[in-house]
Scaffold this active site. Structure first.
Site, PDB file in Angstrom:
ATOM      1  N   HIS A   1       1.852 -10.020 -11.347  1.00  0.00           N
ATOM      2  CA  HIS A   1       1.335  -8.568 -10.488  1.00  0.00           C
ATOM      3  C   HIS A   1       2.563  -7.345 -11.244  1.00  0.00           C
ATOM      4  CE1 HIS A   1       4.312  -9.216  -7.663  1.00  0.00           C
ATOM      5  NE2 HIS A   1       4.543  -7.946  -7.375  1.00  0.00           N
TER       6      HIS A   1
HETATM    7  C1  UD1 Z   1       4.545  -3.575  -4.723  1.00  0.00           C
HETATM    8  C2  UD1 Z   1       5.931  -3.716  -4.777  1.00  0.00           C
HETATM    9  C3  UD1 Z   1       6.636  -5.032  -5.362  1.00  0.00           C
HETATM   10  C4  UD1 Z   1       5.924  -6.308  -4.561  1.00  0.00           C
HETATM   11  C5  UD1 Z   1       4.480  -6.126  -4.456  1.00  0.00           C
HETATM   12  C6  UD1 Z   1       3.808  -7.188  -3.713  1.00  0.00           C
HETATM   13  C7  UD1 Z   1       6.781  -1.423  -5.480  1.00  0.00           C
HETATM   14  C8  UD1 Z   1       7.282  -0.422  -6.453  1.00  0.00           C
HETATM   15  N1  UD1 Z   1       6.312  -2.567  -5.816  1.00  0.00           N
HETATM   16  O1  UD1 Z   1       3.851  -3.683  -5.905  1.00  0.00           O
HETATM   17  O2  UD1 Z   1       8.019  -5.001  -5.454  1.00  0.00           O
HETATM   18  O3  UD1 Z   1       6.493  -7.378  -5.114  1.00  0.00           O
HETATM   19  O4  UD1 Z   1       4.177  -4.868  -3.836  1.00  0.00           O
HETATM   20  O5  UD1 Z   1       2.556  -7.360  -3.643  1.00  0.00           O
HETATM   21  O6  UD1 Z   1       6.689  -1.149  -4.330  1.00  0.00           O
HETATM   22  N2  UD1 Z   1      -3.833  -2.345  -4.285  1.00  0.00           N
HETATM   23  C9  UD1 Z   1      -4.952  -2.537  -3.880  1.00  0.00           C
HETATM   24  N3  UD1 Z   1      -4.875  -2.959  -2.547  1.00  0.00           N
HETATM   25  C10 UD1 Z   1      -3.747  -2.910  -1.767  1.00  0.00           C
HETATM   26  C11 UD1 Z   1      -2.632  -2.686  -2.543  1.00  0.00           C
HETATM   27  C12 UD1 Z   1      -2.658  -2.490  -3.856  1.00  0.00           C
HETATM   28  O7  UD1 Z   1      -6.178  -2.628  -4.442  1.00  0.00           O
HETATM   29  O8  UD1 Z   1      -4.031  -3.195  -0.424  1.00  0.00           O
HETATM   30  C13 UD1 Z   1      -3.851  -2.033  -6.007  1.00  0.00           C
HETATM   31  C14 UD1 Z   1      -4.010  -0.619  -6.390  1.00  0.00           C
HETATM   32  O9  UD1 Z   1      -4.813  -0.512  -7.424  1.00  0.00           O
HETATM   33  C15 UD1 Z   1      -2.647  -0.149  -6.585  1.00  0.00           C
HETATM   34  C16 UD1 Z   1      -1.939  -1.243  -7.271  1.00  0.00           C
HETATM   35  O10 UD1 Z   1      -2.498  -2.801  -6.425  1.00  0.00           O
HETATM   36  O11 UD1 Z   1      -2.690   0.937  -7.569  1.00  0.00           O
HETATM   37  C17 UD1 Z   1      -0.408  -1.794  -7.116  1.00  0.00           C
HETATM   38  O12 UD1 Z   1       0.043  -1.449  -5.792  1.00  0.00           O
HETATM   39  P1  UD1 Z   1       1.371  -0.888  -5.268  1.00  0.00           P
HETATM   40  O13 UD1 Z   1       1.618  -0.937  -3.816  1.00  0.00           O
HETATM   41  O14 UD1 Z   1       1.771   0.249  -6.125  1.00  0.00           O
HETATM   42  O15 UD1 Z   1       2.526  -2.026  -5.959  1.00  0.00           O
HETATM   43  P2  UD1 Z   1       2.437  -3.584  -6.228  1.00  0.00           P
HETATM   44  O16 UD1 Z   1       2.009  -3.632  -7.643  1.00  0.00           O
HETATM   45  O17 UD1 Z   1       1.637  -4.186  -5.338  1.00  0.00           O
END
Ligand code: UD1
Length: 360
Positions: free
Chosen positions: A204
């Site tokens: 991820h």
């Molecule tokens: C975040 C953390 C990472 C952690 C990870 C665990 C930061 C910079 N990174 O990364 O350190 O290991 O969480 O999972 O904070 N999305 C959904 N549903 C959700 C959450 C996210 O669809 O409930 C999708 C969205 O398209 C979003 C993408 O996932 O743009 C990334 O989510 P984000 O919270 O920005 O970062 P993670 O990659 O999850």
């Protein structure tokens, strides 16, 4: 004494579960604020349900967005909540954008700030997590370190006087859930994982998912593995693969939804090995005695590399060779504490003299 925890992303809920239990056991008032960084059922509410965590008093609903959007949303959303509750401590967890935003909000308002899982370093400033944890450590008043390596990293940055070694609260959380899973193993292992040996995989990190060439090479390597690979697809991975038109089901590769925490522990325990670019999972694999292959060139958990329990693979071309290595002999080392870290966190927060806290 009132402690206000700010969480928002999947790995933070696991740490919160252990801390919430210990704080309540010791009779402290524990207020939980959710930033809403993760919002899907299985990425968020499922952890509160499965791990019996008290519900948050507020959800900032920052959702997905750029680093700026997420961090700014937390800063503006948290200010009035901190002013309303006037906590004795603000407790922040790990290294996500939620950690960064909440640490800055508490520090700017001069609330006493403690950082749990302080002192981890990958020494790779290209990772948002590394920037987030460095800033959180430097603005915090109390640094709760999980390992001896973390303590020495903090000392090297001049932060030794604010540091306490408490152990890793993820061990506490894992021990509790392992007992739950062991009492009814059939209940937690997903049906799709009951048909013979498999490797479990998660991917991820933006460094893997957001570079098209690297993502394609990683998925090809997973498809070439000698056992079926059950890839638990984080939303970011699905989104990027869809956009690039890359298939997530070729060769050995099988795609599945992210799992709830107890099922994740059951699935990891039953696997022949884990392949991941996550931080916390490397450590959980070691604790469960499952060989791990990490798709990165460095790790903030170097303890996992001992005896080959975890192997770093920076070039996906070397993945198949790494996952084919023999399992290390004997039992894995236990560098992450004894499962009583959350209790130590609670005791530390309670015992810090008020004259060592910042003046408001
Ligand atoms: C975040 C953390 C990472 C952690 C990870 C665990 C930061 C910079 N990174 O990364 O350190 O290991 O969480 O999972 O904070 N999305 C959904 N549903 C959700 C959450 C996210 O669809 O409930 C999708 C969205 O398209 C979003 C993408 O996932 O743009 C990334 O989510 P984000 O919270 O920005 O970062 P993670 O990659 O999850």
């Amino acid at each position: 004494m009132q402690i206000l925890s700010v969480v928002g992303a999947r790995p933070q809920f696991v740490k919160l579960a252990a801390v919430d239990r210990a704080l309540r056991r010791l009779g402290y008032e524990h207020v939980i604020v959710h930033t809403g960084q993760h919002y899907d059922l299985v990425m968020s509410q499922a952890f509160f349900d499965d791990l019996a965590i008290a519900p948050p008093v507020a959800n900032l609903r920052i959702g997905s967005g750029s680093h700026a959007v997420q961090t700014a949303g937390i800063l503006t959303g948290l200010d009035p909540i901190l002013e309303e509750h006037q906590p004795d401590w603000v407790l922040v967890y790990g290294d996500t954008n939620t950690t960064l935003g909440s640490a800055l909000a508490a520090a700017q308002l001069r609330f006493p700030l403690a950082h749990l899982e302080a002192g981890l370093r990958s020494f790779d400033r290209a990772m948002p997590e590394e920037r987030n944890r460095v800033v959180a450590d430097h603005v915090s008043d109390l640094l709760l370190a999980p390992t001896a390596v973390a303590v020495s990293n903090l000392a090297a940055e001049g932060l030794g006087a604010r540091t306490v070694l408490v152990g890793d609260v993820m061990v506490d959380a894992l021990v509790a859930v392992q007992a739950q899973v062991a009492s009814a193993p059939g209940r937690y292992l997903p049906d799709s994982l009951r048909n013979g040996p498999y490797l479990l995989a998660t991917v991820h990190r933006p460094a893997t998912t957001d570079d098209p060439a690297r993502l394609a090479a990683t998925l090809h390597a997973l498809a070439d593995c000698p056992l079926p690979v059950q890839l638990l697809a984080h939303p970011r991975l699905r989104d990027r693969a869809n956009r690039l038109g890359i298939s997530l089901t070729t060769g050995a590769l099988h795609i599945a939804e992210p799992l709830r925490y107890p099922s994740m522990i059951a699935a990891m325990s039953a696997s022949r090995g884990l392949i991941t670019d996550s931080g916390g999972l490397q450590k959980e694999a070691l604790l469960l005695g499952v060989p791990c292959t990490t798709l990165r060139s460095q790790t903030e958990w170097p303890e996992t590399l001992q005896d080959g329990w975890n192997v770093l693979v920076s070039d996906p071309q070397h993945l198949v060779a790494a996952v084919s290595r023999p399992r290390p002999p004997g039992l894995p080392p236990t560098p992450f504490g004894d499962g009583a870290a959350a209790e130590r966190v609670a005791v530390e927060l309670g015992s810090w003299q008020s004259d060592r806290r910042p003046r408001r």
